[in-house]
Write a protein that holds these residues in place. Structure first.
Motif, short mmCIF file in Angstrom:
data_model
loop_
_atom_site.label_atom_id
_atom_site.label_comp_id
_atom_site.label_asym_id
_atom_site.label_seq_id
_atom_site.Cartn_x
_atom_site.Cartn_y
_atom_site.Cartn_z
N GLN A 166 0.77 -1.18 -0.52
CA GLN A 166 -0.38 0.26 -0.68
C GLN A 166 0.43 1.41 -0.14
OE1 GLN A 166 -3.44 0.01 -0.22
NE2 GLN A 166 -3.60 -2.11 -0.11
N PHE A 167 1.27 2.07 -1.54
CA PHE A 167 1.58 2.97 -1.14
C PHE A 167 0.14 4.53 -2.03
CE2 PHE A 167 4.23 0.49 -3.04
CZ PHE A 167 5.55 0.07 -1.86
N LYS A 168 0.70 5.37 -0.62
CA LYS A 168 -0.43 6.55 -1.35
C LYS A 168 -0.17 7.27 -2.15
CE LYS A 168 -1.26 8.38 3.17
NZ LYS A 168 -1.95 9.79 4.27
N GLN A 169 0.99 7.28 -2.79
CA GLN A 169 1.58 7.13 -3.98
C GLN A 169 2.88 7.26 -4.93
OE1 GLN A 169 0.72 11.81 -4.91
NE2 GLN A 169 3.29 12.02 -3.79
N VAL A 170 3.01 6.90 -5.91
CA VAL A 170 4.59 6.70 -6.31
C VAL A 170 4.79 7.75 -7.53
CG1 VAL A 170 6.00 4.83 -7.45
CG2 VAL A 170 3.92 3.76 -5.76
N LEU A 171 5.54 8.59 -7.19
CA LEU A 171 6.44 9.30 -8.09
C LEU A 171 8.37 8.72 -8.96
CD1 LEU A 171 6.35 12.63 -5.83
CD2 LEU A 171 4.56 12.00 -7.56
N ILE A 172 7.91 8.77 -10.43
CA ILE A 172 8.80 8.25 -10.93
C ILE A 172 9.29 9.51 -12.03
CG2 ILE A 172 10.27 6.51 -11.69
CD1 ILE A 172 8.77 5.02 -10.82
N PRO A 173 8.85 10.09 -12.04
CA PRO A 173 9.60 11.40 -13.23
C PRO A 173 10.12 11.44 -14.34
CG PRO A 173 9.88 12.54 -10.92
CD PRO A 173 9.89 11.32 -11.18
N TYR A 174 11.39 10.25 -13.87
CA TYR A 174 11.98 10.30 -15.36
C TYR A 174 11.17 9.28 -16.33
CZ TYR A 174 15.15 7.63 -19.15
OH TYR A 174 16.20 7.90 -19.85
N ALA A 175 10.97 7.81 -15.82
CA ALA A 175 9.79 7.04 -16.46
C ALA A 175 8.64 8.04 -17.47
CB ALA A 175 9.10 5.90 -15.61
N ARG A 176 8.19 8.62 -16.56
CA ARG A 176 6.55 9.29 -17.38
C ARG A 176 7.49 10.39 -18.36
NH1 ARG A 176 2.29 11.31 -14.37
NH2 ARG A 176 1.39 11.84 -16.08
N ALA A 177 9.00 10.96 -17.84
CA ALA A 177 9.23 11.82 -19.35
C ALA A 177 9.71 11.00 -20.62
CB ALA A 177 10.82 12.61 -18.85
N LEU A 178 10.07 10.11 -20.46
CA LEU A 178 10.94 9.17 -21.18
C LEU A 178 9.53 8.52 -22.17
CD1 LEU A 178 13.55 7.48 -22.06
CD2 LEU A 178 12.97 5.87 -21.13
N ALA A 179 8.75 7.79 -21.27
CA ALA A 179 7.44 7.68 -22.59
C ALA A 179 6.93 9.47 -22.89
CB ALA A 179 6.17 6.82 -21.48
N THR A 180 6.73 10.27 -22.53
CA THR A 180 6.01 11.29 -22.91
C THR A 180 7.11 11.88 -24.18
OG1 THR A 180 5.27 11.24 -20.82
CG2 THR A 180 4.70 13.07 -22.56
N ALA A 181 8.45 12.37 -23.97
CA ALA A 181 8.80 13.49 -24.63
C ALA A 181 8.69 13.14 -26.34
CB ALA A 181 10.18 13.18 -24.84
N LYS A 182 8.60 13.74 -27.18
CA LYS A 182 8.58 14.08 -28.41
C LYS A 182 9.84 14.24 -28.67
CE LYS A 182 4.02 16.16 -28.71
NZ LYS A 182 2.89 17.21 -29.11
N GLU A 183 10.64 14.96 -28.18
CA GLU A 183 12.06 14.81 -28.43
C GLU A 183 12.46 14.72 -27.47
OE1 GLU A 183 13.35 19.14 -30.19
OE2 GLU A 183 11.68 18.48 -32.13
#
Length: 360
Positions: free
Chosen positions: A256-273
Motif C-alpha cells: 500500500q502506497f499513497k502515491q509513487v513518483l517516478i518523473p524520469y520514467a514518465r518523461a521518457l514515455a512522453t517526450a516528443k524529442e
C-alpha cells in the motif's frame, strides 16, 4: 528553475508510449500491458535481515544526538556477485532501522524525522522506531571492481550526522556538492537545461559517459519494508528491429502506497524529442504514476530506440523514486536506468533538500 517547473505539474493520464530516439518524432500512445513481467532484481542477492558476521556484510548500531536527545540507528550493508553472459555484476543491499526507545522521553516516540545516507543517496522522512519499520534497499551495480568497505555519512534530522562503515559500489559516483552537507542544495537553486546549448554546458560540468555497447540488463532497485515492496527495473532490448528501453514498476502483493513518483520514467514515455526529457522531469515531479492490471500493481514505460545507430547513445543514470507511505512519511531511493541524453547530476539525487523540500 525547479519552482517554475513544479508549478506546471502535468495531470495527464499515464500511458505506455513509444519514443523514437535520435529524431524528432511524435509519441504514439499504447495501452498498458495487463501485467508487466518485471525481471527479478533480487535473484542471487543477499537476503533481507542483515546481521554482523554474515558473509560480505557490515552492520553497525550507532548512537547520535539531536536537539539534546539521544537516538540509535542500525545501518547494514552487503553485496553478492552475479555472473551472466560471462560478465560479473554486483547486487548491493542496504538496510536502516530506528532503534530509538519508544518512551515519553523522546519526541514522537523516538521517530527520526529526516534520514539521509550518502553512500546510497537514500532519504527517509519520518522513520518510526521499531523492527516493523525497518527499510531495505536493493540496488544493481555494474562496476568492474568488487565493492569495498568505506566510511560513509548518515545525516539525521536537520543538523545531526555520524559516520558508519558500509560497502560502497565501485561504480558509484556522486557530485561532491550533493553529499557534503544537507544544506548544500535547495530545489529553487537548480536549473533544468532547456536548450541544446544548456545541455552541452551540463555535459561539460557533469562529465557523463555514454556506453560503448548495449548494456547488460535488467538494472534497477527494489525497496522493501515489512510486507510492502516496490521493484523498479529497466530492460534494454537492443536486438529487436528498433530496440526498446523498458522501465517496469511493480508493487508487491498487498503493498500500500499513497502515491509513487517516478518523473524520469514518465518523461521518457512522453517526450516528443529527447532534448525535452530534462524539462519534462520537472513537470512530472509531483505527478504520481497510475498502476494498471487486474490487481493494479504494474506500470510500464517503453521507449523505442536504435542502439546500433551512430546517432544514438545510452547514458547510465540513476532515477529518483519517491514513495509516500500509509504513515504519511516519504522514502526516496535511486534506481539505475539508461537515458538517450546526458542527465544533470542534480536530477539524479534523493537529497532531501531537493526531493522533500526540507529547509526551504
Amino acid at each position: 528553475m525547479y519552482d517554475a517547473l513544479l508549478a506546471r505539474s502535468c495531470e495527464k493520464k499515464i500511458v505506455t508510449a513509444v519514443l523514437s530516439v535520435g529524431i524528432a518524432a511524435l509519441v504514439t500512445a499504447l495501452p498498458l500491458p495487463v501485467a508487466a513481467q518485471v525481471p527479478s532484481l533480487k535473484a542471487g542477492c543477499p537476503a533481507i535481515g542483515l546481521q554482523q558476521g554474515m558473509v560480505n556484510t557490515t552492520s553497525e548500531l550507532q548512537t547520535f544526538s539531536a536537539d539534546h536527545f539521544s537516538y540509535q540507528m542500525e545501518l547494514a550493508s552487503a553485496f553478492s556477485a552475479r555472473t551472466a553472459n560471462q560478465s560479473t555484476t554486483y547486487c548491493m543491499l542496504y538496510e536502516a532501522e530506528n532503534f530509538s526507545a519508544k518512551t515519553g522521553s523522546l519526541p514522537n516516540n523516538g521517530r527520526v524525522d529526516i534520514f539521509y545516507w550518502d553512500v546510497v543517496d537514500w532519504s527517509i522522512e519520518k522513520l518510526e522506531s521499531g523492527s516493523s519499520y525497518r527499510q531495505s534497499l536493493y540496488q544493481t551495480d555494474d562496476g568492474k571492481q568488487v565493492p569495498s568497505i568505506q566510511s560513509t555519512t548518515v545525516y539525521a534530522f536537520k543538523n545531526s550526522s555520524f559516520a558508519v562503515n558500509a560497502y560502497k559500489a565501485a561504480a558509484l559516483k556522486r557530485s561532491k556538492s550533493l553529499i557534503s552537507t544537507l544544506v548544500a542544495l535547495k530545489a529553487n537553486e537548480i536549473q533544468t537545461p532547456s536548450s541544446p546549448a544548456d545541455m552541452e554546458s551540463v555535459v561539460a560540468q557533469g562529465e557523463p559517459t555514454a556506453l560503448a555497447e548495449a548494456p547488460i540488463t535488467p538494472v534497477g532497485a527494489v525497496w522493501a519494508s515489512g510486507d510492502a515492496e516496490l521493484s523498479v527495473a529497466t530492460v534494454v532490448h537492443p536486438n529487436l528491429p528498433s530496440g526498446t528501453i523498458e522501465i517496469l514498476v511493480e508493487k508487491g502483493k498487498g503493498s500500500q502506497f499513497k502515491q509513487v513518483l517516478i518523473p524520469y520514467a514518465r518523461a521518457l514515455a512522453t517526450a516528443k524529442e529527447t532534448s525535452s526529457i530534462p524539462a519534462l522531469i520537472g513537470e512530472f515531479r509531483n505527478s504520481p504514476i497510475d498502476f494498471s492490471g487486474g490487481d493494479m500493481t504494474s506500470y510500464a514505460s517503453v521507449a523505442e530506440i536504435d542502439v546500433k545507430s551512430m546517432n544514438t547513445s545510452l547514458y547510465p543514470i540513476k532515477q529518483p523514486v519517491v514513495l509516500t507511505l500509509p504513515t504519511g512519511g516519504r522514502t526516496c531511493f535511486l534506481a539505475a536506468t539508461f537515458s538517450p541524453v546526458p542527465m544533470p547530476r542534480e536530477l539524479q539525487t534523493c537529497n532531501p533538500r531537493i526531493v522533500f523540500g526540507i529547509g526551504d
